[in-house]
Design an enzyme around this catalytic site. Structure first.
Site, PDB file in Angstrom:
ATOM      1  N   LYS A   1      -1.156   4.901   4.546  1.00  0.00           N
ATOM      2  CA  LYS A   1      -2.173   3.980   5.055  1.00  0.00           C
ATOM      3  C   LYS A   1      -2.189   3.963   6.581  1.00  0.00           C
ATOM      4  O   LYS A   1      -1.146   3.903   7.230  1.00  0.00           O
ATOM      5  CB  LYS A   1      -1.932   2.571   4.493  1.00  0.00           C
ATOM      6  CG  LYS A   1      -2.902   1.568   5.039  1.00  0.00           C
ATOM      7  CD  LYS A   1      -3.179   0.418   4.111  1.00  0.00           C
ATOM      8  CE  LYS A   1      -4.156  -0.568   4.742  1.00  0.00           C
ATOM      9  NZ  LYS A   1      -5.442   0.040   5.092  1.00  0.00           N
TER      10      LYS A   1
ATOM     11  N   HIS B 119       0.814  -1.212   0.000  1.00  0.00           N
ATOM     12  CA  HIS B 119       0.000   0.000   0.000  1.00  0.00           C
ATOM     13  C   HIS B 119       0.849   1.265   0.000  1.00  0.00           C
ATOM     14  O   HIS B 119       2.052   1.225   0.271  1.00  0.00           O
ATOM     15  CB  HIS B 119      -0.912   0.034   1.242  1.00  0.00           C
ATOM     16  CG  HIS B 119      -2.134  -0.821   1.107  1.00  0.00           C
ATOM     17  ND1 HIS B 119      -2.107  -2.176   1.339  1.00  0.00           N
ATOM     18  CD2 HIS B 119      -3.420  -0.517   0.750  1.00  0.00           C
ATOM     19  CE1 HIS B 119      -3.324  -2.671   1.144  1.00  0.00           C
ATOM     20  NE2 HIS B 119      -4.140  -1.689   0.791  1.00  0.00           N
TER      21      HIS B 119
HETATM   22  N1  LIG Z   1     -12.890  -0.808   2.064  1.00  0.00           N
HETATM   23  C1  LIG Z   1     -12.243  -0.243   1.050  1.00  0.00           C
HETATM   24  O1  LIG Z   1     -12.431  -0.608  -0.123  1.00  0.00           O
HETATM   25  C2  LIG Z   1     -11.272   0.848   1.320  1.00  0.00           C
HETATM   26  C3  LIG Z   1     -11.043   1.211   2.610  1.00  0.00           C
HETATM   27  N2  LIG Z   1     -10.182   2.228   2.887  1.00  0.00           N
HETATM   28  C4  LIG Z   1     -10.083   2.574   4.298  1.00  0.00           C
HETATM   29  O2  LIG Z   1     -10.754   3.816   4.487  1.00  0.00           O
HETATM   30  C5  LIG Z   1     -10.133   4.528   5.556  1.00  0.00           C
HETATM   31  C6  LIG Z   1      -9.709   5.905   5.031  1.00  0.00           C
HETATM   32  O3  LIG Z   1      -8.675   5.750   4.081  1.00  0.00           O
HETATM   33  P1  LIG Z   1      -8.037   7.007   3.326  1.00  0.00           P
HETATM   34  O4  LIG Z   1      -9.099   7.761   2.607  1.00  0.00           O
HETATM   35  O5  LIG Z   1      -6.878   6.496   2.571  1.00  0.00           O
HETATM   36  O6  LIG Z   1      -7.522   7.859   4.557  1.00  0.00           O
HETATM   37  P2  LIG Z   1      -7.364   9.465   4.639  1.00  0.00           P
HETATM   38  O7  LIG Z   1      -6.521   9.726   5.824  1.00  0.00           O
HETATM   39  O8  LIG Z   1      -6.944   9.987   3.313  1.00  0.00           O
HETATM   40  O9  LIG Z   1      -8.856   9.961   4.885  1.00  0.00           O
HETATM   41  C7  LIG Z   1      -9.543   9.821   6.080  1.00  0.00           C
HETATM   42  C8  LIG Z   1     -10.280  11.124   6.266  1.00  0.00           C
HETATM   43  O10 LIG Z   1     -11.147  10.999   7.376  1.00  0.00           O
HETATM   44  C9  LIG Z   1     -11.023  12.194   8.134  1.00  0.00           C
HETATM   45  N3  LIG Z   1     -11.506  11.934   9.479  1.00  0.00           N
HETATM   46  C10 LIG Z   1     -10.854  11.380  10.530  1.00  0.00           C
HETATM   47  N4  LIG Z   1     -11.676  11.288  11.576  1.00  0.00           N
HETATM   48  C11 LIG Z   1     -12.863  11.797  11.163  1.00  0.00           C
HETATM   49  C12 LIG Z   1     -14.113  11.992  11.791  1.00  0.00           C
HETATM   50  N5  LIG Z   1     -14.314  11.650  13.068  1.00  0.00           N
HETATM   51  N6  LIG Z   1     -15.125  12.550  11.074  1.00  0.00           N
HETATM   52  C13 LIG Z   1     -14.954  12.897   9.792  1.00  0.00           C
HETATM   53  N7  LIG Z   1     -13.784  12.762   9.151  1.00  0.00           N
HETATM   54  C14 LIG Z   1     -12.767  12.207   9.832  1.00  0.00           C
HETATM   55  C15 LIG Z   1      -9.581  12.557   8.043  1.00  0.00           C
HETATM   56  O11 LIG Z   1      -9.371  13.896   8.422  1.00  0.00           O
HETATM   57  P3  LIG Z   1      -7.873  14.439   8.720  1.00  0.00           P
HETATM   58  O12 LIG Z   1      -7.240  14.521   7.360  1.00  0.00           O
HETATM   59  O13 LIG Z   1      -8.105  15.732   9.387  1.00  0.00           O
HETATM   60  O14 LIG Z   1      -7.204  13.402   9.584  1.00  0.00           O
HETATM   61  C16 LIG Z   1      -9.336  12.291   6.568  1.00  0.00           C
HETATM   62  O15 LIG Z   1      -9.728  13.393   5.770  1.00  0.00           O
HETATM   63  C17 LIG Z   1      -8.970   3.652   6.028  1.00  0.00           C
HETATM   64  O16 LIG Z   1      -9.389   2.841   7.096  1.00  0.00           O
HETATM   65  C18 LIG Z   1      -8.686   2.783   4.802  1.00  0.00           C
HETATM   66  O17 LIG Z   1      -8.067   1.572   5.112  1.00  0.00           O
HETATM   67  C19 LIG Z   1      -9.520   2.908   1.924  1.00  0.00           C
HETATM   68  C20 LIG Z   1      -9.679   2.561   0.613  1.00  0.00           C
HETATM   69  C21 LIG Z   1     -10.554   1.486   0.191  1.00  0.00           C
HETATM   70  O1  LIG Z   2      -6.006   2.205   3.177  1.00  0.00           O
HETATM   71  C1  LIG Z   2      -6.217   1.857   1.985  1.00  0.00           C
HETATM   72  O2  LIG Z   2      -5.787   2.498   1.033  1.00  0.00           O
HETATM   73  C2  LIG Z   2      -7.002   0.642   1.750  1.00  0.00           C
HETATM   74  N1  LIG Z   2      -7.571   0.046   2.757  1.00  0.00           N
HETATM   75  C3  LIG Z   2      -8.352  -1.132   2.704  1.00  0.00           C
HETATM   76  C4  LIG Z   2      -7.677  -2.262   3.445  1.00  0.00           C
HETATM   77  O3  LIG Z   2      -7.050  -2.020   4.496  1.00  0.00           O
HETATM   78  O4  LIG Z   2      -7.785  -3.412   3.011  1.00  0.00           O
HETATM   79  C5  LIG Z   2      -8.760  -1.497   1.302  1.00  0.00           C
HETATM   80  C6  LIG Z   2      -7.721  -1.234   0.267  1.00  0.00           C
HETATM   81  O5  LIG Z   2      -6.687  -2.150   0.450  1.00  0.00           O
HETATM   82  C7  LIG Z   2      -7.207   0.194   0.364  1.00  0.00           C
END
Ligand SMILES: NC(=O)C1=CN([C@@H]2O[C@H](COP(=O)(O)OP(=O)(O)OC[C@H]3O[C@@H](n4cnc5c(N)ncnc54)[C@H](OP(=O)(O)O)[C@@H]3O)[C@@H](O)[C@H]2O)C=CC1
Ligand SMILES: O=C(O)C1=N[C@H](C(=O)O)C[C@H](O)C1
Length: 250
Positions: free
Chosen positions: A139, A135
Site C-alpha cells: 500500500k 492492508h
Molecule cells: N478507492 C478505492 O476503493 C481504492 C483505492 N485504491 C487506491 O488506488 C491507488 C492504487 O492502488 P494499487 O492498485 O494498489 O497500487 P499499484 O501500485 O498496484 O498500482 C498503481 C499503478 O499506477 C501506475 N502509475 C503510477 N504513476 C502513474 C502514472 N502517472 N500514469 C499511469 N500509471 C501510473 C503504477 O506503475 P508502476 O508499477 O510503474 O509504479 C502502478 O501500475 C492507491 O492510492 C490506493 O490506495 C486501491 C484500492 C481501492
Molecule cells: O491501497 C489500497 O489497497 C486501498 N486503498 C484505499 C484506501 O486507502 O482507503 C481503499 C482500500 O482501503 C484499498
C-alpha cells in the site's frame, strides 16, 4: 445507444488491472484507453474518452486530473492522498471546466461505504472510538484514505451531537504507540502480507463495545462502485467526495 467511452489510468496496477477487466466486461461501456506509467495523457483525448478512471498513486493523481478536467474528461478517482489543499486546487480546475464531473471515492466497495455510514450513526452513542485499518504490504500510504475519511465523519458526528473530545490520559512511551490523531480520533495502520483491505471501527462505553468490521477480500469488491461511478459521473458536474453521494442509502 452508444457506449460510454471509458479509460483507465494506472491500468497495470492491482486495482487498475481489475478495473480494465470490469470495464471490458460491461455491455454499456467501451474501454478506449488503458494507460500505464509513462504513457502519454494525450492518448485520452485521441481516444475521445468520456470518463477516466484514475487509479495510480498520490504523486501522480493531480497531474492526471488536471489534464482530464482541462479536456472535459470526467474523472472517477480511487487514488488516495486527498488533503484540503488538493481538493481546493481540483475545485478550481473544475470551476474552469463547466459541465465536467469528478467523483473521488476513498473506497469503492459498498461494504466500506456502509461501514462509514454505520460508524457515523453510532458515533454519538459512545464515549470512545478508535479506527484500525489493515492492508497489504504494497500500500502506497498510511493511514488509508478510507480510515481518514471514517475518522473525519465520526469526529463531525460527535461534534454535531455535542460530545466532548476524547480524553487520553495515557503516557506515550514510544511515539506512535497511540496511532495517528485524525480530528481527535486515533487511527492505527497495520501492513501485513496476506491482507488486502480491512477496517475495524471500535466504539466503547460503560460496560459495552461495538465493533464494525469490513473486509475487502479481492479487488473485485471495488468494481461495482467504479462502474456505477463511471455511469453516473457524467450527470454530476463539479467535485463529489464519497461514493455515498451516488448511492441511495436511505
Ligand atoms: N478507492 C478505492 O476503493 C481504492 C483505492 N485504491 C487506491 O488506488 C491507488 C492504487 O492502488 P494499487 O492498485 O494498489 O497500487 P499499484 O501500485 O498496484 O498500482 C498503481 C499503478 O499506477 C501506475 N502509475 C503510477 N504513476 C502513474 C502514472 N502517472 N500514469 C499511469 N500509471 C501510473 C503504477 O506503475 P508502476 O508499477 O510503474 O509504479 C502502478 O501500475 C492507491 O492510492 C490506493 O490506495 C486501491 C484500492 C481501492
Ligand atoms: O491501497 C489500497 O489497497 C486501498 N486503498 C484505499 C484506501 O486507502 O482507503 C481503499 C482500500 O482501503 C484499498
Amino acid at each position: 445507444m452508444s457506449k460510454l467511452r471509458v479509460a483507465v489510468i494506472g491500468a497495470g496496477g492491482r486495482i487498475g488491472s481489475e478495473a480494465v477487466r470490469a470495464v471490458e466486461a460491461a455491455d454499456d461501456l467501451e474501454l478506449v484507453a488503458a494507460l500505464r506509467r509513462g504513457d502519454s495523457l494525450e492518448t485520452l483525448t485521441a481516444a475521445h474518452a468520456d470518463v477516466a478512471v484514475e487509479l495510480t498513486h498520490p504523486d501522480a493523481v493531480m497531474e492526471n486530473l488536471r489534464f482530464c478536467v482541462a479536456n472535459g474528461i470526467h474523472g472517477v478517482v480511487g487514488t488516495t492522498g486527498w488533503t484540503d489543499e488538493r481538493l481546493a486546487l481540483l475545485d478550481g480546475w473544475v470551476a474552469a471546466s463547466p459541465g465536467t464531473g469528478v467523483l473521488i471515492a476513498p473506497n469503492f466497495s459498498i461494504g466500506a461505504v456502509l461501514t462509514m455510514r454505520f460508524a457515523q450513526q453510532a458515533a454519538r452513542f459512545f464515549e470512545s472510538v478508535e479506527v484500525v485499518e489493515l492492508h497489504h504490504r504494497g500500500k502506497a500510504d498510511a493511514p488509508s484514505g478510507t480510515a481518514t475519511r471514517t475518522a473525519q465523519l465520526i469526529a463531525a458526528a460527535r461534534e454535531r451531537a455535542g460530545l466532548a473530545p476524547q480524553q487520553d490520559p495515557t503516557t506515550v512511551g514510544l511515539e506512535g504507540a497511540r496511532g495517528a490523531d485524525v480530528d481527535g480520533v486515533p487511527v492505527h495502520a497495520v501492513r501485513l502480507h496476506g491482507l488486502l483491505a480491512h477496517q475495524e471501527v471500535l466504539f466503547g462505553d460503560s460496560g459495552e463495545t461495538l465493533t464494525i468490521r469490513h473486509d475487502s477480500l479481492h479487488h473485485r469488491s471495488f468494481m461495482p462502485g467504479i462502474l456505477l461511478a463511471a455511469r453516473k459521473v457524467t450527470e454530476r458536474p463539479g467535485v463529489t467526495f464519497g461514493l455515498e453521494h451516488f448511492l441511495d442509502l436511505d
